[in-house]
Design a protein around this motif. Structure first.
Motif, PDB file in Angstrom:
ATOM      1  N   PHE A 247      -1.555   2.846  -5.208  1.00  0.00           N
ATOM      2  CA  PHE A 247      -2.001   4.169  -4.764  1.00  0.00           C
ATOM      3  C   PHE A 247      -1.313   4.472  -3.437  1.00  0.00           C
ATOM      4  N   TYR A 248      -1.399   5.707  -2.989  1.00  0.00           N
ATOM      5  CA  TYR A 248      -0.813   6.101  -1.714  1.00  0.00           C
ATOM      6  C   TYR A 248      -1.889   6.075  -0.631  1.00  0.00           C
ATOM      7  N   GLY A 249      -1.602   5.303   0.435  1.00  0.00           N
ATOM      8  CA  GLY A 249      -2.511   5.273   1.568  1.00  0.00           C
ATOM      9  C   GLY A 249      -2.333   6.505   2.424  1.00  0.00           C
TER      10      GLY A 249
ATOM     11  N   GLY B 159      -9.292   3.190   6.356  1.00  0.00           N
ATOM     12  CA  GLY B 159     -10.621   2.929   5.833  1.00  0.00           C
ATOM     13  C   GLY B 159     -10.660   1.607   5.095  1.00  0.00           C
ATOM     14  N   ARG B 160     -11.762   1.357   4.412  1.00  0.00           N
ATOM     15  CA  ARG B 160     -11.949   0.122   3.655  1.00  0.00           C
ATOM     16  C   ARG B 160     -12.376   0.498   2.245  1.00  0.00           C
TER      17      ARG B 160
ATOM     18  N   GLU C 294     -12.511   7.273  -1.014  1.00  0.00           N
ATOM     19  CA  GLU C 294     -11.867   7.898  -2.158  1.00  0.00           C
ATOM     20  C   GLU C 294     -10.350   7.715  -2.070  1.00  0.00           C
ATOM     21  N   LEU C 295      -9.748   7.462  -3.215  1.00  0.00           N
ATOM     22  CA  LEU C 295      -8.298   7.352  -3.303  1.00  0.00           C
ATOM     23  C   LEU C 295      -7.800   8.345  -4.333  1.00  0.00           C
ATOM     24  N   GLN C 296      -6.609   8.850  -4.096  1.00  0.00           N
ATOM     25  CA  GLN C 296      -6.028   9.804  -5.040  1.00  0.00           C
ATOM     26  C   GLN C 296      -5.179   9.075  -6.062  1.00  0.00           C
TER      27      GLN C 296
ATOM     28  N   ASP D 280      -8.510  -3.488   3.559  1.00  0.00           N
ATOM     29  CA  ASP D 280      -8.384  -2.431   4.563  1.00  0.00           C
ATOM     30  C   ASP D 280      -7.157  -1.583   4.243  1.00  0.00           C
ATOM     31  N   VAL D 281      -7.305  -0.277   4.370  1.00  0.00           N
ATOM     32  CA  VAL D 281      -6.263   0.666   3.969  1.00  0.00           C
ATOM     33  C   VAL D 281      -5.875   1.525   5.168  1.00  0.00           C
TER      34      VAL D 281
END
Length: 897
Positions: free
Chosen positions: A883-885, A889-890, A866-868, A832-833
């Motif tokens: 990565f930067y949250g 989301g999941r 999606e993650l940057q 979980d993010v």
């Protein structure tokens, strides 16, 4: 206009919906007086030291009347059929009566001999004791079961003294093996009697009673829970050579023992840590309870006794006792003894005592905090007070709005839920009116703004205090506390409301119910301890008066409001949701005099000293509060500046101890590194963790948390180097120095398998290593710093999730699942993010995966969101994902090896 009794309550609005709360007692209301001061009936004078302790042995001099003539010292000491010590796996039988009177038995291998009970009565202005040994009492095999939800095994003894019917009950609590004792008093006369103190468990020379200890007196370590009644804000470790301090001898009541602990005490032998005893009251009603210990001599013939102790489980009814009317029965408080029964540790016993306390008020055994029901967290506008560099009373609408914006942007998405306005919002103390100059939009503007930010509004009140110009102080029953401890600390221009007055109780109900109707959700109930130590009524004990007032506050606020109690912790049990365990914290590392008892040193270490020793209440009796977190430097004279690592160490203590997280800095001034660190400790872990060196260090440094989520078992070890630290593991006690601390910790201490290997990850510096648990786990912690390690058992031939930097438990809040397919060599990790609001400090997330030797990832893909720019790195046995949250989301990481 609403009327309640003799108080006229007024509600009116003006200027943008500003709410005004006010109350005025109708002048001349029958039975009420605006005159403060002493109660009409004179207080019972304190006994002199010899009489109070019963040292002379003469009933005529000490006021002792023995209702079992054979109950005096017999010199033999040992009971018939003495039970050999040991850690039995089954529950022992309940206590048995000695032929000459007094109960003898054991709890978890810890023996006790010829325990008695006692009442202290006021007879024509003179205290008189009545000793109950049970010898000449009628025996009942079936004790009353109303005190527990579970089976009780034991006996009750029906006795009489001074025309009173006494029922002394001694039973074993079947589910836990604890021994429970209580003493009920029924007035069978045709006149009122005054009970000054009830003692359901007593061992002293008058009955030949004693607690034999298998270790030397010098090796005894006693952890108190506040001491000598009035020092309820400082908990300490004592050695067996301790003597009563000056505070006890100056108390207006009789305090018995050389080591005197409020509410409960825990004992352990330094040389043999398996020898311990936890002794305390399982609930509070009308008495301010103490447990006293005093060294005595081992009787001849008791070969197993190396040192011996008298014990006094006293429940005094401050300040003038309690009248019992003809036909009325007083139910005495339940006292519990817990030892190494069923191979439990001293930590198990402390936590069991907390469970017993909870069960005294509720049939529910569910934890107070769960992942689905998080603990209270938020910001407090007092921020340590203006003198320390906080706001104090210097708040207004613009100050609150600016900090609210930071709360929303930086912390709300991570679990912070509340925003509380503290002292300074009111026009004056007692008239709980929003100051129109500071807050032109009043309570509606404050509540509306907090709710619009997605948070719950809280408010501070000192409900028992009043400014002399307030309506309640001018017209309601109030007292200036000019005597006793309260008189020494309450400002002379402040009145303490008479909480025994029905009109005051109505006022309390009114102001809290009105604030709740305005959607206030969180109440900080402060400065109530002054009323606890102020004499009001000769017929209502101070503790009962305090609890009655708290109940009125609860009734007014409603069951769904969150109440935080400050001070006199026993009075809050079963009423408050949260409890401050310590005195005020402040933005400084240590106090100039860390041994101050009644002062307010306001430092991290003095907060840790007491909060750690009360850890076991957490998530059982209350949500515990170890006060405010600070990253700024104090402006107080002589306070050295705080380093980031020092604040981080205290932050780690709050998390490891399971404390609610309440921010004490000006949020608008918080640095990015502080914001990032704070986020890692919310939501509050629903522990608490255990301070493994509770009996060894004045400021515990070694904390262990064990939990599991979605099948993943978490072992978390927190190590904090507090610098100078009294070390009670040596005899005599020494000082752990202000220098780097070297640790060697066995797998057994951590509850891990010494035959296994573990992947280890550290929160703050990202260190990862493999540890063979057959050897000691070794690390070095710099002074005034900390490390938090997580351990994961290695399974051969497959990757496994090791740690996340989102939360200090390193995965407990955000781990969802992991899967390894050996046929395709695909590993899937689902997490979980979450991230801050737009414009907030960037939230770098890092996941560590342990991989076997020779594994290298070939490819990866993302599923779910999606993650940057996620970054993967593979070095040795560690695969790292970063990565930067930025949103909630999941996400699943699908990795091909």
């Amino acid at each position: 206009m609403k009327k309640s009794g003799g108080i006229h309550f007024s509600i009116w609005r003006r200027g943008g919906g500003m709410l005004l709360l006010a109350a005025a007692l109708a002048p001349g209301f029958p039975g009420c007086s605006s005159k403060g001061g002493e109660p009409d009936e004179p207080a019972l004078p304190a006994l002199d030291a010899a009489a109070a302790e019963g040292d002379s042995g003469a009933a005529a001099d000490t006021g002792v009347a023995d209702i079992s003539p054979g109950g005096g010292p017999d010199g033999a000491g040992a009971p018939d059929g003495s039970i050999s010590p040991g850690n039995g796996g089954t529950a022992r039988p309940p206590p048995e009566m000695h032929p000459e009177g007094g109960l003898s038995g054991e709890v978890g291998g810890q023996r006790f001999h010829r325990a008695a009970a006692e009442i202290l009565l006021d007879e024509n202005g003179r205290p008189r004791r009545y000793l109950i040994t049970g010898k000449d009492c009628a025996e009942s095999v079936a004790p009353p079961a109303a005190r527990s939800h579970y089976d009780l095994q034991g006996k009750a003894y029906a006795c009489s003294a001074a025309g009173l019917g006494l029922r002394w009950t001694a039973v074993r609590h079947a589910p836990t093996g604890a021994l429970l004792f209580w003493l009920d008093v029924k007035n069978t006369t045709d006149r009122p009697v005054r009970l000054l103190r009830s003692t359901p468990f007593l061992m002293d020379s008058r009955t030949g009673g004693y607690l034999p200890w298998r270790g030397k007196a010098a090796d005894l370590r006693a952890v108190d829970n506040g001491s000598n009644v009035f020092a309820d804000v400082t908990a300490s470790i004592w050695t067996g050579s301790a003597k009563r301090d000056l505070i006890a001898s100056g108390s207006p009541i009789e305090v018995r023992g050389d080591i005197v602990s409020n509410w409960n005490v825990s004992l352990r032998d330094r040389a043999n840590t398996g020898d311990f005893l936890v002794a305390g009251f399982a609930g509070v009603d009308e008495a301010f309870q103490t447990v006293g210990l005093r060294k005595t001599a081992c009787p001849a013939g008791d070969a197993g006794c190396v040192s011996a102790w008298e014990m006094f489980a006293d429940a005094p009814l401050l300040f003038s006792g309690r009248p019992i009317s003809p036909g009325e029965e007083y139910q005495g408080d339940v006292f519990a003894l817990l030892g190494p029964e069923r191979e439990r540790t001293v930590f198990d016993a402390l936590e069991t005592l907390a469970d017993l306390i909870r069960e005294s008020y509720s049939s529910s055994r569910e934890p107070l905090v769960t992942p689905e029901r998080p603990a209270a967290t938020g910001w407090n506008s007092w921020t340590g007070g203006g003198g320390t560099g906080g706001y104090g009373q210097g708040i207004n609408e613009s100050v609150m709005a600016a900090n609210l914006q930071v709360m929303k942007q930086e912390f709300r998405n991570f679990g912070f839920a509340r925003f509380q306005i503290d002292d300074g919002w009111q026009q004056r103390t007692g008239d709980w009116i929003f100051d129109a100059k500071k807050f032109p939009r009043g309570i509606q503007g404050y509540v509306g703004g907090v709710e619009a930010a997605g948070l719950k509004p809280g408010i501070w009140m000192a409900p028992f205090l009043a400014h002399p110009e307030s309506a309640i102080a001018r017209n309601a029953p109030a007292a200036k506390p000019v005597d006793g401890v309260a008189g020494a600390v309450v400002p002379r221009d402040t009145a303490v409301l008479d909480i025994t007055s029905p009109q005051t109780l109505d006022f309390l109900h009114f102001i809290y119910s009105l604030a709740r109707r305005e959607r206030i959700d969180w109440f900080k109930v402060d400065f109530t301890y002054f009323a606890a130590f102020t004499r009001f009524s000769a017929d209502i004990p101070a503790m009962k008066a305090l609890r009655n007032a708290y109940r009125k506050i609860r009734e007014g606020a409603g069951e769904d409001a969150w109440l935080l109690g400050i001070g006199v912790m026993g009075a809050n049990i079963g009423i408050m949701d949260g409890m401050r365990l310590t005195s005020d914290n402040g933005p400084r590392w240590d106090a100039s005099d860390p041994n101050t008892l009644l002062g307010t040193p306001r430092s991290f270490k003095t907060t840790v000293r007491t909060g750690a020793k009360r850890y076991f209440y957490g998530n059982r009796v209350w949500q515990i509060d170890n006060d405010l977190l600070f990253f700024r430097n104090s402006r107080e004279e002589g306070a050295p500046p705080l380093t980031f690592n020092e604040s981080r160490a205290f932050l780690s203590f709050l998390g490891l101890s399971g404390s609610v997280m309440i921010l004490g800095d000006k949020l608008v001034d918080l640095r990015p590194e502080a914001i990032t660190a704070i986020r890692k400790f919310v939501p509050v872990w629903h522990g608490p963790g255990r301070p493994l060196d509770l009996f060894e260090r004045q400021y515990p440094e070694k904390w262990l948390l064990r939990n599991q989520r979605n099948g993943l078992v978490f072992h978390t070890l927190g190590l904090i180097n507090w610098g100078d630290n009294p070390d009670f593991s040596t005899e005599p006690p020494s000082m752990a120095p202000h220098s780097p601390r070297e640790w060697r910790i066995s797998a057994g201490e951590l509850g891990l398998d010494p035959a296994a290997s573990y992947a280890v990850h550290e929160l703050w510096n990202g260190e990862a290593r493999v540890w063979n648990a057959s050897t000691a786990f070794e690390t070095t912690i710099p002074t005034r710093d900390c490390r938090i390690y997580t351990f994961r058992r290695i399974e051969s031939g497959r990757p496994l999730f090791l740690a996340s930097n989102r939360h200090f438990t390193q995965g407990f809040t955000d781990f969802v699942s992991e899967n390894w397919d050996p046929a395709t060599r695909i590993y899937t990790l689902t997490m979980d993010v979450e991230g801050p609001e737009e414009g907030g400090v960037e939230h770098l997330l890092r996941y560590a995966v342990h991989i076997p030797d020779g594994f290298r990832y070939k490819s990866f893909r993302l599923e779910g969101m999606e993650l940057q720019f996620p970054a993967f790195s593979n070095q040795g046995n560690l695969l790292t994902i970063e990565f930067y949250g930025r949103k909630k989301g999941r996400v699943s990481f699908v990795i091909q090896f």
